[in-house]
Each structure stands twice: as C-alpha cells, then as structure tokens.
Design a protein around this motif. Sequence first.
Motif, PDB file in Angstrom:
ATOM      1  N   MET A   1       0.846  -1.185   0.000  1.00  0.00           N
ATOM      2  CA  MET A   1       0.000   0.000   0.000  1.00  0.00           C
ATOM      3  C   MET A   1       0.879   1.232   0.000  1.00  0.00           C
ATOM      4  N   ILE A   2       0.570   2.197  -0.817  1.00  0.00           N
ATOM      5  CA  ILE A   2       1.371   3.382  -0.991  1.00  0.00           C
ATOM      6  C   ILE A   2       0.774   4.488  -0.145  1.00  0.00           C
ATOM      7  N   ILE A   3       1.616   5.183   0.604  1.00  0.00           N
ATOM      8  CA  ILE A   3       1.145   6.311   1.393  1.00  0.00           C
ATOM      9  C   ILE A   3       1.421   7.585   0.605  1.00  0.00           C
ATOM     10  N   VAL A   4       0.387   8.346   0.313  1.00  0.00           N
ATOM     11  CA  VAL A   4       0.563   9.614  -0.375  1.00  0.00           C
ATOM     12  C   VAL A   4       0.147  10.709   0.588  1.00  0.00           C
ATOM     13  N   ARG A   5       1.096  11.491   1.075  1.00  0.00           N
ATOM     14  CA  ARG A   5       0.795  12.530   2.048  1.00  0.00           C
ATOM     15  C   ARG A   5      -0.055  13.625   1.425  1.00  0.00           C
ATOM     16  N   VAL A   6      -0.965  14.134   2.168  1.00  0.00           N
ATOM     17  CA  VAL A   6      -1.884  15.123   1.636  1.00  0.00           C
ATOM     18  C   VAL A   6      -1.176  16.455   1.395  1.00  0.00           C
ATOM     19  N   MET A   7      -1.721  17.188   0.407  1.00  0.00           N
ATOM     20  CA  MET A   7      -1.306  18.547   0.071  1.00  0.00           C
ATOM     21  C   MET A   7       0.092  18.616  -0.536  1.00  0.00           C
ATOM     22  N   VAL A   8       0.723  17.453  -0.724  1.00  0.00           N
ATOM     23  CA  VAL A   8       1.976  17.422  -1.459  1.00  0.00           C
ATOM     24  C   VAL A   8       1.874  16.304  -2.471  1.00  0.00           C
ATOM     25  N   THR A   9       2.719  16.303  -3.472  1.00  0.00           N
ATOM     26  CA  THR A   9       2.615  15.297  -4.519  1.00  0.00           C
ATOM     27  C   THR A   9       3.693  14.236  -4.423  1.00  0.00           C
ATOM     28  N   THR A  10       4.442  14.221  -3.357  1.00  0.00           N
ATOM     29  CA  THR A  10       5.495  13.229  -3.182  1.00  0.00           C
ATOM     30  C   THR A  10       4.965  12.040  -2.396  1.00  0.00           C
ATOM     31  N   SER A  11       5.134  10.844  -2.939  1.00  0.00           N
ATOM     32  CA  SER A  11       4.682   9.655  -2.223  1.00  0.00           C
ATOM     33  C   SER A  11       5.751   9.241  -1.234  1.00  0.00           C
ATOM     34  N   ALA A  12       5.328   9.018   0.006  1.00  0.00           N
ATOM     35  CA  ALA A  12       6.266   8.655   1.061  1.00  0.00           C
ATOM     36  C   ALA A  12       6.540   7.157   1.040  1.00  0.00           C
ATOM     37  N   CYS A  13       7.687   6.743   1.562  1.00  0.00           N
ATOM     38  CA  CYS A  13       8.050   5.325   1.573  1.00  0.00           C
ATOM     39  C   CYS A  13       8.333   4.868   2.997  1.00  0.00           C
ATOM     40  N   TYR A  14       7.900   3.658   3.301  1.00  0.00           N
ATOM     41  CA  TYR A  14       8.096   3.076   4.616  1.00  0.00           C
ATOM     42  C   TYR A  14       8.506   1.616   4.430  1.00  0.00           C
ATOM     43  N   ASN A  15       8.997   0.999   5.490  1.00  0.00           N
ATOM     44  CA  ASN A  15       9.324  -0.417   5.424  1.00  0.00           C
ATOM     45  C   ASN A  15       8.049  -1.239   5.409  1.00  0.00           C
ATOM     46  N   GLN A  16       7.979  -2.175   4.483  1.00  0.00           N
ATOM     47  CA  GLN A  16       6.764  -2.955   4.349  1.00  0.00           C
ATOM     48  C   GLN A  16       6.732  -4.122   5.325  1.00  0.00           C
ATOM     49  N   PRO A  17       5.591  -4.335   6.006  1.00  0.00           N
ATOM     50  CA  PRO A  17       5.414  -5.550   6.776  1.00  0.00           C
ATOM     51  C   PRO A  17       4.977  -6.680   5.857  1.00  0.00           C
ATOM     52  N   LYS A  18       4.817  -7.856   6.404  1.00  0.00           N
ATOM     53  CA  LYS A  18       4.358  -9.002   5.626  1.00  0.00           C
ATOM     54  C   LYS A  18       2.952  -8.750   5.117  1.00  0.00           C
ATOM     55  N   ALA A  37      -3.430  10.996   5.602  1.00  0.00           N
ATOM     56  CA  ALA A  37      -2.779  10.475   4.406  1.00  0.00           C
ATOM     57  C   ALA A  37      -3.789   9.722   3.554  1.00  0.00           C
ATOM     58  N   ILE A  38      -3.583   9.784   2.237  1.00  0.00           N
ATOM     59  CA  ILE A  38      -4.353   8.966   1.308  1.00  0.00           C
ATOM     60  C   ILE A  38      -3.554   7.687   1.067  1.00  0.00           C
ATOM     61  N   LYS A  39      -4.191   6.536   1.230  1.00  0.00           N
ATOM     62  CA  LYS A  39      -3.508   5.262   1.039  1.00  0.00           C
ATOM     63  C   LYS A  39      -4.021   4.579  -0.219  1.00  0.00           C
ATOM     64  N   SER A  91     -11.259   7.839   4.193  1.00  0.00           N
ATOM     65  CA  SER A  91     -12.597   8.403   4.375  1.00  0.00           C
ATOM     66  C   SER A  91     -12.533   9.823   4.924  1.00  0.00           C
ATOM     67  N   THR A  92     -11.612  10.028   5.858  1.00  0.00           N
ATOM     68  CA  THR A  92     -11.452  11.354   6.458  1.00  0.00           C
ATOM     69  C   THR A  92     -10.790  12.324   5.479  1.00  0.00           C
ATOM     70  N   ALA A  93      -9.705  11.889   4.857  1.00  0.00           N
ATOM     71  CA  ALA A  93      -8.922  12.779   3.996  1.00  0.00           C
ATOM     72  C   ALA A  93      -9.689  13.217   2.758  1.00  0.00           C
ATOM     73  N   GLN A  94     -10.514  12.330   2.188  1.00  0.00           N
ATOM     74  CA  GLN A  94     -11.177  12.670   0.934  1.00  0.00           C
ATOM     75  C   GLN A  94     -12.306  13.692   1.093  1.00  0.00           C
ATOM     76  N   LYS A  95     -12.652  14.026   2.331  1.00  0.00           N
ATOM     77  CA  LYS A  95     -13.657  15.069   2.543  1.00  0.00           C
ATOM     78  C   LYS A  95     -13.169  16.412   2.012  1.00  0.00           C
ATOM     79  N   ASP A  96     -11.854  16.558   1.935  1.00  0.00           N
ATOM     80  CA  ASP A  96     -11.258  17.714   1.276  1.00  0.00           C
ATOM     81  C   ASP A  96     -10.965  17.293  -0.164  1.00  0.00           C
TER      82      ASP A  96
END
Length: 231
Positions: A1-18, A37-39, A91-96
Amino acid sequence: MIIVRVMVTTSACYNQPKPTNHSGYIFNPLWGTSMTAIKISRMNSKLGKILNYSTVPVRDCVRCDSCSADCYALKAYKQYPLVRAAWDGNSTAQKDTETLVTSIVGHIKESKKAPAMFRIHVAGDFTSQENADAWAEIARQCEATTFLAFTKASMFDYRKVPTNMVIIHSQWVGMDKMNQSGINAWIEGDERIPDRHKVCPGSASEGGVKCDACRYCFQKNIKLDVVFKQH
C-alpha cells in the motif's frame, strides 16, 4: 500500500510488513496509518497488480440496505486493523476534495510509468456528486490511466466523465434498478440479468483469472453487462 501525504505530490516510503491475506484479498500496507494520508493499495489477489483505493464499507456507501449484511469488504474492515486504519484515513482525507485530487494525481504523475489501470473503491462508493466529480478530474489529469468504478450511486451524474473513466452500475437482488442505460454488474441468480452478458472469469472459483489479466471491465467501450458470483 502506498502512502501519499496530503497537500503534497510526493509519495512517502516506509518499510513494508508481511502482506495480509483475508477473505481472498491481499493488501500490502506500509507502516504508517496517519489519518492525514491517502492510502493506495498496489494490488490484491482478485485484481492482481492494479492500483486501488478504498474507503469505509457501508458507511461510505449509498443504497446498500440490501447488500450490507453480505459485504465482503466489511468483514475485512472489522477484522484487520491495518486495513481499517487505511480506509478510515481515506474516508477522512477525501472530505477535502483538493486533498483527494492532489494526492492521487501526484502519485500517478510521479510514477516512472503511468499505471495502465486504477480501480476506484474496492470498498466504499461515491459519496456525493462532488466526490464523483473529483474522481472524474483525477482521470482527466491522468489520461494514460484507465479508471474503473463499480457504483450503486446511480443518482449522481456521470455524463461528463472522461473517456478513460469507466462507470459500471452495480445491481443487487432486491435493489431497485435506477440505471436505465449504460453497463450494469449483476449477482448470479438475479432474474433481471440480460440474456447477453459476460460472466466474470475471476469470480467463478478461487484462484480464477485476475482483473489485470482479463481487463474486460476496463475497456472504454464495454458492450455487455457483467455477472459475478457472490463472494
């Protein structure tokens, strides 16, 4: 799953779990479940490797009285904390509306290669005309990607969606048919299924053909209604 931080266009990266496997679906979540964040999920075991987006099942749906008791997505939402956190956050983020459009477009535009397909709402649905229009704007800005949405929200106006956004109206046994034109999706056994239709090859059995291989529903000029086995 990709985390895209709101109000910026850079997708953030994290260590993936199983990866988490549930109800036939695999989600590959990244660590980080911020409510701001939008996921986007990279894949699941039904879609294959198709980017997809979800919100809260039932709560972010319309006209679901006849299907909520059998909702596969609701089962996953209740059972898996990472999935629940991701969908709650969306659900919360898309209200904007600006957050939704900027985040999704930002990720797609920054990809090395534009994804061929994007599935809107594995869980959830369009919640308003404004929300549906936001997705139309996303598709308009990402013309190299075909967006697909199954929706019960037939009360909204989809006549101005771009050609790379496919809308299929979901019908359910016991639910009044609102869509009088366009393509519909049916559950096997519904007496209203037209004689000429396409049976989803992926819903026939576990381990069936995945959406990324079939691609029928992603066609821009789809001709036949689609029939699914209940899952």
